[in-house]
Design a protein around this motif. Sequence first.
Motif, PDB file in Angstrom:
ATOM      1  N   CYS A  87       0.746  -1.229  -0.010  1.00  0.00           N
ATOM      2  CA  CYS A  87      -0.127   0.143   0.042  1.00  0.00           C
ATOM      3  C   CYS A  87       0.669   1.337  -0.010  1.00  0.00           C
ATOM      4  CB  CYS A  87      -0.926   0.137   1.275  1.00  0.00           C
ATOM      5  SG  CYS A  87      -2.125  -0.994   1.218  1.00  0.00           S
ATOM      6  N   THR A  88       0.153   2.257  -0.506  1.00  0.00           N
ATOM      7  CA  THR A  88       0.984   3.483  -0.480  1.00  0.00           C
ATOM      8  C   THR A  88       0.067   4.431   0.432  1.00  0.00           C
ATOM      9  OG1 THR A  88      -0.094   4.142  -2.637  1.00  0.00           O
ATOM     10  CG2 THR A  88       2.242   3.357  -2.655  1.00  0.00           C
ATOM     11  N   LYS A  89      -1.120   4.172   0.686  1.00  0.00           N
ATOM     12  CA  LYS A  89      -1.775   5.022   1.488  1.00  0.00           C
ATOM     13  C   LYS A  89      -2.660   4.358   2.602  1.00  0.00           C
ATOM     14  CE  LYS A  89      -5.150   5.874  -1.965  1.00  0.00           C
ATOM     15  NZ  LYS A  89      -5.585   6.746  -3.014  1.00  0.00           N
TER      16      LYS A  89
ATOM     17  N   GLU B  59       7.758   3.840  16.463  1.00  0.00           N
ATOM     18  CA  GLU B  59       7.290   4.009  15.196  1.00  0.00           C
ATOM     19  C   GLU B  59       5.988   4.708  15.597  1.00  0.00           C
ATOM     20  OE1 GLU B  59       7.078   5.073  11.339  1.00  0.00           O
ATOM     21  OE2 GLU B  59       8.370   3.327  11.697  1.00  0.00           O
ATOM     22  N   ASN B  60       5.508   6.012  15.132  1.00  0.00           N
ATOM     23  CA  ASN B  60       4.407   6.334  14.993  1.00  0.00           C
ATOM     24  C   ASN B  60       3.573   6.022  13.866  1.00  0.00           C
ATOM     25  OD1 ASN B  60       1.992   8.015  15.465  1.00  0.00           O
ATOM     26  ND2 ASN B  60       2.778   9.805  15.707  1.00  0.00           N
ATOM     27  N   TYR B  61       2.781   4.779  14.083  1.00  0.00           N
ATOM     28  CA  TYR B  61       2.088   4.478  12.883  1.00  0.00           C
ATOM     29  C   TYR B  61       0.940   5.250  12.333  1.00  0.00           C
ATOM     30  CZ  TYR B  61       4.740  -0.012  13.007  1.00  0.00           C
ATOM     31  OH  TYR B  61       5.854  -0.807  12.802  1.00  0.00           O
ATOM     32  N   GLU B  62       0.426   6.311  13.242  1.00  0.00           N
ATOM     33  CA  GLU B  62      -0.533   7.354  12.597  1.00  0.00           C
ATOM     34  C   GLU B  62       0.192   7.880  11.393  1.00  0.00           C
ATOM     35  OE1 GLU B  62      -3.849  10.068  14.343  1.00  0.00           O
ATOM     36  OE2 GLU B  62      -1.921  10.010  15.551  1.00  0.00           O
ATOM     37  N   ASP B  63       1.092   8.075  11.437  1.00  0.00           N
ATOM     38  CA  ASP B  63       2.072   9.197  10.465  1.00  0.00           C
ATOM     39  C   ASP B  63       2.784   8.034   9.566  1.00  0.00           C
ATOM     40  OD1 ASP B  63       0.680  11.164  11.574  1.00  0.00           O
ATOM     41  OD2 ASP B  63       2.797  11.497  13.035  1.00  0.00           O
ATOM     42  N   TYR B  64       2.642   6.645   9.388  1.00  0.00           N
ATOM     43  CA  TYR B  64       3.652   5.952   8.690  1.00  0.00           C
ATOM     44  C   TYR B  64       3.527   6.035   7.403  1.00  0.00           C
ATOM     45  CZ  TYR B  64       5.500   1.451   7.094  1.00  0.00           C
ATOM     46  OH  TYR B  64       6.241   0.493   6.580  1.00  0.00           O
TER      47      TYR B  64
ATOM     48  N   GLU C 209      -9.915  -4.903  12.953  1.00  0.00           N
ATOM     49  CA  GLU C 209      -8.984  -5.505  13.713  1.00  0.00           C
ATOM     50  C   GLU C 209      -7.631  -4.912  13.603  1.00  0.00           C
ATOM     51  OE1 GLU C 209      -8.748  -9.856  13.246  1.00  0.00           O
ATOM     52  OE2 GLU C 209     -11.089  -9.813  13.207  1.00  0.00           O
ATOM     53  N   LEU C 210      -7.494  -4.012  12.721  1.00  0.00           N
ATOM     54  CA  LEU C 210      -6.110  -3.217  12.379  1.00  0.00           C
ATOM     55  C   LEU C 210      -6.250  -1.888  13.276  1.00  0.00           C
ATOM     56  CD1 LEU C 210      -5.056  -3.792   8.725  1.00  0.00           C
ATOM     57  CD2 LEU C 210      -4.102  -4.858  11.034  1.00  0.00           C
ATOM     58  N   ASP C 211      -7.194  -1.501  13.910  1.00  0.00           N
ATOM     59  CA  ASP C 211      -7.289  -0.071  14.495  1.00  0.00           C
ATOM     60  C   ASP C 211      -6.242   0.009  15.429  1.00  0.00           C
ATOM     61  OD1 ASP C 211      -9.644   0.274  12.979  1.00  0.00           O
ATOM     62  OD2 ASP C 211     -11.038   0.104  15.043  1.00  0.00           O
ATOM     63  N   PHE C 212      -5.939  -1.012  16.147  1.00  0.00           N
ATOM     64  CA  PHE C 212      -4.459  -1.008  16.971  1.00  0.00           C
ATOM     65  C   PHE C 212      -3.516  -0.464  16.475  1.00  0.00           C
ATOM     66  CE2 PHE C 212      -3.427  -5.035  14.972  1.00  0.00           C
ATOM     67  CZ  PHE C 212      -2.024  -4.791  15.044  1.00  0.00           C
ATOM     68  N   ILE C 213      -3.194  -0.669  15.301  1.00  0.00           N
ATOM     69  CA  ILE C 213      -1.818  -0.387  14.648  1.00  0.00           C
ATOM     70  C   ILE C 213      -1.782   1.317  14.628  1.00  0.00           C
ATOM     71  CG2 ILE C 213      -2.350  -0.667  12.104  1.00  0.00           C
ATOM     72  CD1 ILE C 213       1.060  -1.651  13.945  1.00  0.00           C
TER      73      ILE C 213
ATOM     74  N   HIS D 274       7.056   7.397   5.830  1.00  0.00           N
ATOM     75  CA  HIS D 274       7.848   6.714   4.809  1.00  0.00           C
ATOM     76  C   HIS D 274       7.739   7.261   3.316  1.00  0.00           C
ATOM     77  CE1 HIS D 274       9.297   3.495   7.558  1.00  0.00           C
ATOM     78  NE2 HIS D 274       8.058   3.861   8.192  1.00  0.00           N
ATOM     79  N   LYS D 275       6.747   7.929   3.037  1.00  0.00           N
ATOM     80  CA  LYS D 275       6.704   8.548   1.662  1.00  0.00           C
ATOM     81  C   LYS D 275       7.964   9.590   1.704  1.00  0.00           C
ATOM     82  CE  LYS D 275       2.869   8.909  -0.262  1.00  0.00           C
ATOM     83  NZ  LYS D 275       1.413   9.375  -0.733  1.00  0.00           N
ATOM     84  N   LEU D 276       8.162  10.230   2.539  1.00  0.00           N
ATOM     85  CA  LEU D 276       8.984  11.377   2.519  1.00  0.00           C
ATOM     86  C   LEU D 276      10.432  10.796   2.548  1.00  0.00           C
ATOM     87  CD1 LEU D 276       7.987  13.687   5.190  1.00  0.00           C
ATOM     88  CD2 LEU D 276       7.814  14.248   2.817  1.00  0.00           C
ATOM     89  N   GLU D 277      10.649   9.477   3.115  1.00  0.00           N
ATOM     90  CA  GLU D 277      11.881   8.770   3.389  1.00  0.00           C
ATOM     91  C   GLU D 277      12.085   8.274   1.981  1.00  0.00           C
ATOM     92  OE1 GLU D 277      11.776   5.647   6.141  1.00  0.00           O
ATOM     93  OE2 GLU D 277      11.881   7.200   7.918  1.00  0.00           O
ATOM     94  N   GLU D 278      11.168   7.915   1.152  1.00  0.00           N
ATOM     95  CA  GLU D 278      11.391   7.440  -0.253  1.00  0.00           C
ATOM     96  C   GLU D 278      11.707   8.458  -1.147  1.00  0.00           C
ATOM     97  OE1 GLU D 278       7.651   5.309  -1.463  1.00  0.00           O
ATOM     98  OE2 GLU D 278       7.982   3.833   0.141  1.00  0.00           O
TER      99      GLU D 278
END
Length: 192
Positions: free
Chosen positions: A57-59, A175-180, A146-150, A184-188
Motif C-alpha cells: 500500500c501507499t496510503k 514508530e508512530n504508525y498514525e503517520d507511517y 482488527e487493524l485499529d490497534f496499529i 515513509h513516503k518522505l523517506e522514499e
Amino acid sequence: MNGEIITALIGVGATIAGTILGWVLNTLSNAGTLKIFVSSWEDSFKHNNSLGAMVPCTKREDVQSFSYKVSLDLYNSSGNIKIMRNIQIIFSDGKNDIKAETPNDDATQRFSSHITLYDKVGPINIPPKAVVKLVLHEGAWDLNGELDFIWKTKKVYLAYTDEKNKVRRKLLRAENYEDYFTTHKLEEQENG
C-alpha cells in the motif's frame, strides 16, 4: 602445643578462605545477563489490487492487512542457561499496551497441501556464552476493525518471562504508525 593450635587455626582459616574464594569465582563465572539485539524489523501494509494479488500500500485508506517480521540475536553472557517463555509482541501507544500477541516462529516452518504452516513461538533455552537467532512474524487482516490497534501504536516491545519468573520487556521499534505513510513516503522521496 601452641604450635599445634596455630597449625589447626591456619588449616581452618585456609579452608574458609578457599571456600569463600571458590564461591566468589563461581559467582563471577555465572554472572551475566541475556542481551537481546534487534537484527532487523520489517513491517508491511498490503491490499488486494484489481487482479486479486496482495500488493504493498501507499496510503492508509487502502490497507487491508498488516504484517511484521523481526529478527533477534539472543546472547547469554552468563555461565548458566537462560530461559525465555511466554514470549509476546506488544503494541503500545507509549503509555498503555494496546495489543499483545504470541508470534509465529520461523524455525517451525513446514509445508502441507500447498500452504506454509508455522507454530507459535514456545519456550527457548539459551545455552551459556551462546547466541541464538530468533525470527518471529505475525500479521492481521482489517476485518471488523482488527487493524485499529496499529494506527494507535507508537512503540513495539518484546515481552517474555525469564528463568526467575520475572517479566522482561525489550523495545523493538519506536514508530508512530498514525503517520507511517507520510513518514515513509518522505523517506522514499529523499532516498529516491
